[in-house]
Design an enzyme around this catalytic site. Structure first.
Site, PDB file in Angstrom:
ATOM      1  N   CYS A 380       0.954  -1.607   0.017  1.00 49.96           N
ATOM      2  CA  CYS A 380       0.076  -0.112  -0.061  1.00 49.96           C
ATOM      3  C   CYS A 380       0.398   1.260   0.257  1.00 49.96           C
ATOM      4  O   CYS A 380       1.418   1.535  -1.256  1.00 49.96           O
ATOM      5  CB  CYS A 380      -0.916  -0.071   1.360  1.00 49.96           C
ATOM      6  SG  CYS A 380      -2.867   1.057   1.064  1.00 49.96           S
ATOM      7  N   HIS A 514      -3.484  -5.166  -0.233  1.00 49.89           N
ATOM      8  CA  HIS A 514      -2.650  -5.458   1.498  1.00 49.89           C
ATOM      9  C   HIS A 514      -3.075  -6.850   1.476  1.00 49.89           C
ATOM     10  O   HIS A 514      -4.214  -7.431   1.972  1.00 49.89           O
ATOM     11  CB  HIS A 514      -3.385  -4.987   2.451  1.00 49.89           C
ATOM     12  CG  HIS A 514      -3.718  -3.625   2.544  1.00 49.89           C
ATOM     13  ND1 HIS A 514      -2.440  -3.393   3.868  1.00 49.89           N
ATOM     14  CD2 HIS A 514      -4.225  -2.167   2.359  1.00 49.89           C
ATOM     15  CE1 HIS A 514      -2.335  -1.465   4.169  1.00 49.89           C
ATOM     16  NE2 HIS A 514      -3.184  -1.216   3.225  1.00 49.89           N
ATOM     17  N   GLU A 516      -1.493  -9.005   3.015  1.00 47.21           N
ATOM     18  CA  GLU A 516      -1.560  -9.204   4.443  1.00 47.21           C
ATOM     19  C   GLU A 516      -2.439 -10.376   4.947  1.00 47.21           C
ATOM     20  O   GLU A 516      -3.150 -10.889   5.151  1.00 47.21           O
ATOM     21  CB  GLU A 516      -1.408  -8.800   5.299  1.00 47.21           C
ATOM     22  CG  GLU A 516      -1.705  -7.887   5.393  1.00 47.21           C
ATOM     23  CD  GLU A 516      -1.101  -6.357   5.103  1.00 47.21           C
ATOM     24  OE1 GLU A 516      -0.794  -5.415   4.919  1.00 47.21           O
ATOM     25  OE2 GLU A 516      -0.437  -6.552   3.425  1.00 47.21           O
TER      26      GLU A 516
END
Length: 553
Positions: A380, A514, A516
């Protein structure tokens, strides 16, 4: 549908989320359809505007909800996407009750906590379970029993057993049993008082789960059972383990899964925990080791980067490696000795974030990675940082910056998305949730996602700024590869820039997304898995003799 309510007592931050998620993993391993709900008794509508130092990370779901970080734990442990409406707050409940009152839905009744607020709480819990198509709904009640903010929620869950029947509702209470080194004994009095407090609002726990430093000895378990009127075989020890992914196995060994099945009137089944056992085995006995430097501004609060840290752990499992984290304060990087702070890192990661603090240090981290051939992963803001650095030092765009940090910069290579110009307010107004990323053939990121010929994948987002499309041509002419875009976005030409990379570099990949948030212990995020693999091959550790790590006891 069956409902399992998890409450907490004595102190906050006991780990109700991880304990609940571990139980969910045991139920999933038995083949049940499970979902999770997190209740947060604060008046905020969601977690989106909270300070990371106070609340930890904001976890973004596929639907775009900005939620408590425990929703991330549930997604990782249950290996599923939690549906909309699964993070319930006091703010949401009261907003809806007041809306209904103004609309006349209550037909001139006096609107009160009971039944109107409690009915709304129960409706939301049931709706979350129905939306997920669940057989079992895990509901974690945030806060601590005795908090005034929790009282309407405790009353609502008390009513659940009356509404649904004893065989369909289960209460689990998580408490603390401290160990006093001066007297060499476990103290059960806080647990006794906590259970008494819970009973005072009409809830008798079916299971008591105890947080402790070590597994409780049998005599302490018997004492807790005696003074809480909970059977001894329903008192479980949630003790400290080497890694959170060991907890499902520790609880299963004590018989938690069987106890829950018995209490809910379910036929006993045998769990398939092989994937958890393999993951834990790798975590405890890895054959390799790697050090990742994270250049951020919340380095004193690791929970602000919880999903990112878990993704690195997942990537370590996939690469049979222990991932050591080196926290690097981005503000100190701006004026510090980069070699001292980054020289021993096998890889450099710049995570997401907002605001100008620490930005120049992050830019220096990206420059160091680029010029020293150190694997780099930008997430990001970390992608925007990489673009700014490349624009300044390779593309010759002196003074390049983001409009977020310098609205008067001569080259705003990162700018506010046009869709954000008319947005009012901060809460829930960013580009949020799952968005498609079209990956270019022959790029590193396409290879990582298993579509080397190019293809479309989806990742989660949380941002207002983007790579300025007016500068894409200049950046590409200078050698930067735009490896992924969201196509069909008005005014973006080939598409909104989603990922970039530098050709010829061992690993320099950055994403606007993102990833993750979608990483799981058994299904690591492709960019993270590739990043750790590259760090193992390229960093200082790869040159060290005896790379194999001694097995831990």
């Amino acid at each position: 549908m069956k409902y399992i309510f998890v409450t907490g007592g004595v102190v906050s931050s006991l780990g109700k989320g991880v304990a609940s998620a571990s139980l969910g993993a045991l139920l999933r391993a038995r083949g049940y359809k499970v979902t999770a709900v997190k209740i947060d008794p604060y008046i905020n509508i969601d977690a989106g505007t909270m300070r990371p130092y106070e609340h930890g990370e904001v976890f973004v779901t596929a639907s775009g909800a900005e939620t408590d970080l425990d929703i991330g734990n549930y997604e990782r442990f249950l290996d599923l996407d939690i549906p909309p409406g699964s993070n319930i707050t006091t703010g949401q409940v009261y907003l809806e009750v007041i809306r209904k009152e103004r609309a006349g839905d209550y037909l001139s009744q006096t609107v009160q906590v009971i039944p109107h607020v409690t009915d709304e709480i129960k409706r939301r819990i049931r709706t979350a379970g129905e939306n997920a198509g669940a057989e079992i709904v895990l509901i974690e009640v945030g806060g601590t029993v005795g908090d005034i903010e929790s009282l309407p929620f405790l009353e609502a869950i008390r009513q659940f057993k009356f509404d649904e029947g004893d065989e369909n509702v289960l209460y689990i209470h998580l408490t603390l049993v401290p160990y006093l080194g001066t007297s060499n004994e476990f103290k059960t009095k806080p647990t006794q008082h906590s259970v008494a407090e819970l009973r005072s609002v009409g809830i008798s726990p079916d299971i008591v789960m105890v947080r402790s430093k070590e597994k409780l000895p049998p005599e302490i378990t018997r004492k807790i059972a005696l003074f809480t009127s909970v059977r001894e075989n329903r008192v479980f020890s949630s003790y400290d383990v080497g890694h959170v992914y060991e907890l499902p196995l520790a609880l299963e060994e004590q018989g938690l899964g069987k106890a829950v099945e018995d209490l809910l009137g379910l036929e006993r089944t045998h769990p398939n925990l092989g994937v958890w056992q393999n993951a834990v085995r790798t975590l405890k006995h890895p054959n390799h080791e790697v050090t990742i430097a994270i250049a951020g501004k919340y380095t004193e609060m690791p929970d602000a980067y919880l999903s990112l840290l878990e993704s690195l752990t997942h990537a370590g499992i996939a690469n049979d490696a222990r991932v050591n984290i080196k926290w690097v304060n981005a503000e100190e990087l701006a004026e510090g000795d980069l070699e001292t702070q980054l020289g021993d890192a096998d890889g450099i990661l710049v995570p997401g974030g907002f605001g100008i603090r620490g930005i120049e240090g992050k830019i220096k981290a990206a420059e160091y990675a680029r010029t020293h051939n150190v694997p780099y992963l930008g997430i990001c803001l970390g992608m925007q940082i990489a673009v700014i650095e490349y624009a300044r030092h390779v593309a010759g765009l002196t003074g390049a910056n983001s409009a977020e940090f310098d609205p008067y910069a001569p080259h705003k290579v990162i700018d506010l998305m046009p869709e954000q110009l008319e947005v009012e307010g901060l809460g829930g107004t960013m580009r949020l949730g799952d968005w498609p990323m079209e990956l270019r053939a022959g790029t590193k990121i396409a290879e990582l996602y298993g579509v080397p010929q190019g293809g479309t994948v989806r990742e989660r987002h949380r941002h207002r700024y983007e790579v300025n499309p007016a500068y894409v041509g200049q950046l590409q002419d200078a050698g930067l590869v735009i490896s992924g875009v969201t196509p069909g976005v008005q005014g973006r030409g080939a598409g909104l820039v989603e990922s970039i990379e530098i050709p010829g570099h061992p690993f320099f990949v950055a994403l606007q997304a993102h990833p993750e948030f979608k990483s799981r212990p058994m299904r690591p995020s492709p960019p993270f898995a590739g990043f750790v693999a590259a760090a193992l091959q390229s960093g200082p550790s790869s040159a060290a003799s005896g790379q194999t790590v001694a097995a831990e006891a």
